[in-house]
Design an enzyme around this catalytic site. Structure first.
Site, PDB file in Angstrom:
ATOM      1  N   CYS A 121      26.281  25.633  -0.949  1.00  0.00           N
ATOM      2  CA  CYS A 121      26.389  24.965  -2.249  1.00  0.00           C
ATOM      3  C   CYS A 121      26.804  25.899  -3.377  1.00  0.00           C
ATOM      4  O   CYS A 121      27.106  25.440  -4.481  1.00  0.00           O
ATOM      5  CB  CYS A 121      25.070  24.272  -2.597  1.00  0.00           C
ATOM      6  SG  CYS A 121      24.690  22.887  -1.501  1.00  0.00           S
ATOM      7  N   HIS A 263      25.251  23.433 -10.219  1.00  0.00           N
ATOM      8  CA  HIS A 263      25.378  22.725  -8.942  1.00  0.00           C
ATOM      9  C   HIS A 263      24.444  21.524  -8.970  1.00  0.00           C
ATOM     10  O   HIS A 263      23.273  21.640  -9.334  1.00  0.00           O
ATOM     11  CB  HIS A 263      25.027  23.661  -7.793  1.00  0.00           C
ATOM     12  CG  HIS A 263      24.689  22.953  -6.527  1.00  0.00           C
ATOM     13  ND1 HIS A 263      25.555  22.056  -5.915  1.00  0.00           N
ATOM     14  CD2 HIS A 263      23.558  22.983  -5.755  1.00  0.00           C
ATOM     15  CE1 HIS A 263      24.980  21.578  -4.829  1.00  0.00           C
ATOM     16  NE2 HIS A 263      23.777  22.113  -4.705  1.00  0.00           N
ATOM     17  N   ASN A 293      24.146  15.036  -3.974  1.00  0.00           N
ATOM     18  CA  ASN A 293      24.485  16.452  -3.834  1.00  0.00           C
ATOM     19  C   ASN A 293      25.707  16.553  -2.924  1.00  0.00           C
ATOM     20  O   ASN A 293      25.630  16.249  -1.732  1.00  0.00           O
ATOM     21  CB  ASN A 293      23.293  17.204  -3.231  1.00  0.00           C
ATOM     22  CG  ASN A 293      23.545  18.697  -3.055  1.00  0.00           C
ATOM     23  OD1 ASN A 293      24.680  19.155  -3.029  1.00  0.00           O
ATOM     24  ND2 ASN A 293      22.465  19.458  -2.910  1.00  0.00           N
TER      25      ASN A 293
END
Length: 347
Positions: A121, A263, A293
């Site tokens: 990520c 993020h 996500n």
């Protein structure tokens, strides 16, 4: 030719000149997940802030989203060629070869340098630094950089803890060689890792470690696994520390930040990091509510969403930060340039 000023030793800076995002058309709502998992909409929203996510159809792959986002970003930048294509992903089409060369070929960019970046990520920040490095070194004058992930292909659909969090998507930027003092210049990076904590976020099967052992992997080993409580603690701490380090290098104060673009892990993490930094939550760009996500795609998708809704204005000062498996983390700064309004991210 490089834009380095005659008589100056300063290398060219990477300047953002194109942006686009794309998510699949198929939507999975909290209510749909509740039918197969022991959960409900209220439980999911309370813990993650997510109400829906987008997932690819059977037969689709990460490169399909990457190609569409890349095509849109090239159109945004009004260019039809680049010197390099970089793809940040945890879900490549194949273990071998990398996904970037196939993406480049499908975009008509065969011959350009092409490679993948694997930082989970944190992939967008790591890849942005890599792309900026190509430009600073004089290897490339224009780079197409794409963050793309299809977590639906590695998350166990029966895993309540993770199936509610992740979605699929791709976000892309075009970078050109320019000057460090012009709007759109990317700079002041902070990157870090702690491989001693690799087991906190992992897909155990599929690599050489598992393949070198006898026997077939079990169901759990074949899917994404994350130790949520420990990851939460590390994510908040590492993202806040990295953000402060980056601000310090640039000589910025927290009040100098107009927009915080982290993020998009989940809403609780985003707000916790903003609170830790002393940033008002309203300065935190979020779209995790509608897409979940999306891994390496989350920051460029958040940028595209904010640009599409005209939240970002030329001259705005942005702080980007991320945390992911590895463990990895990173941050960078960006002054927003004048860009065409992006196409709708949603289908």
């Amino acid at each position: 030719m490089s834009p380095t000023v005659a008589g100056s030793c300063a290398p060219p800076a990477a300047v953002l000149c194109g942006l686009a995002g794309r998510v699949p058309s198929r939507v999975v709502t909290n209510e749909q997940l509740a039918r197969r998992l022991d959960t409900d909409d209220a439980w999911i929203r309370t813990r993650t802030g997510i109400r829906q996510r987008h997932v690819i159809d059977p037969g689709q792959a990460t490169s399909d989203l990457a190609v569409e986002a890349g095509r849109r970003a090239l159109a945004s930048a009004a260019v039809d060629s680049v010197d390099a294509v970089v793809v940040a992903t945890t879900t490549p089409d194949h273990t071998c070869p990398a996904t970037a060369p196939a993406v480049a070929a499908r975009l008509g960019l065969a011959g350009a340098a092409a490679f993948d970046v694997g930082a989970v990520c944190t992939g967008f920040v790591y890849g942005l630094a890599s792309a900026a490095g190509l430009i600073a070194a004089g290897v490339a004058e224009r780079v197409l950089f794409i963050g793309a992930d299809t977590y639906s292909t590695i998350v166990d659909p029966l895993d309540r803890a993770n199936a509610i969090i992740f979605g699929d998507g791709a976000g892309a930027v075009v970078l050109r060689a320019g000057h460090s003092d012009e709007p759109g210049a990317v700079g002041y990076f902070d990157l870090g890792s702690d491989g001693g904590q690799e087991d906190l976020i992992m897909v155990a099967a599929g690599g050489s470690r598992q393949r070198s052992r006898p026997g077939e992997p079990g169901r759990a080993e074949r899917h994404f696994a994350m130790r949520g409580k420990e990851v939460y603690r590390h994510a908040v701490t590492r993202m806040a520390e990295s953000a402060r380090a980056t601000l310090s290098r640039a000589g910025w104060k927290i009040d100098d930040v107009d927009h915080f673009v982290p993020h998009q892990a989940n809403l609780r993490i985003l707000h916790s990091v903003a609170d830790d930094l002393g940033l008002p939550r309203e300065r935190c760009a979020t779209h995790v509510e509608s897409v979940g996500n999306t891994g390496a795609a989350s920051i460029p998708l958040a940028l595209a969403d904010a640009a599409e809704s005209q939240v970002l204005k030329p001259g705005d000062r942005l702080l980007l930060t991320a945390f992911g498996g590895g463990l990895t983390w990173g941050s960078c700064l960006l002054t927003w340039p004048t860009l065409p309004r992006p196409e709708r991210t949603m289908p």
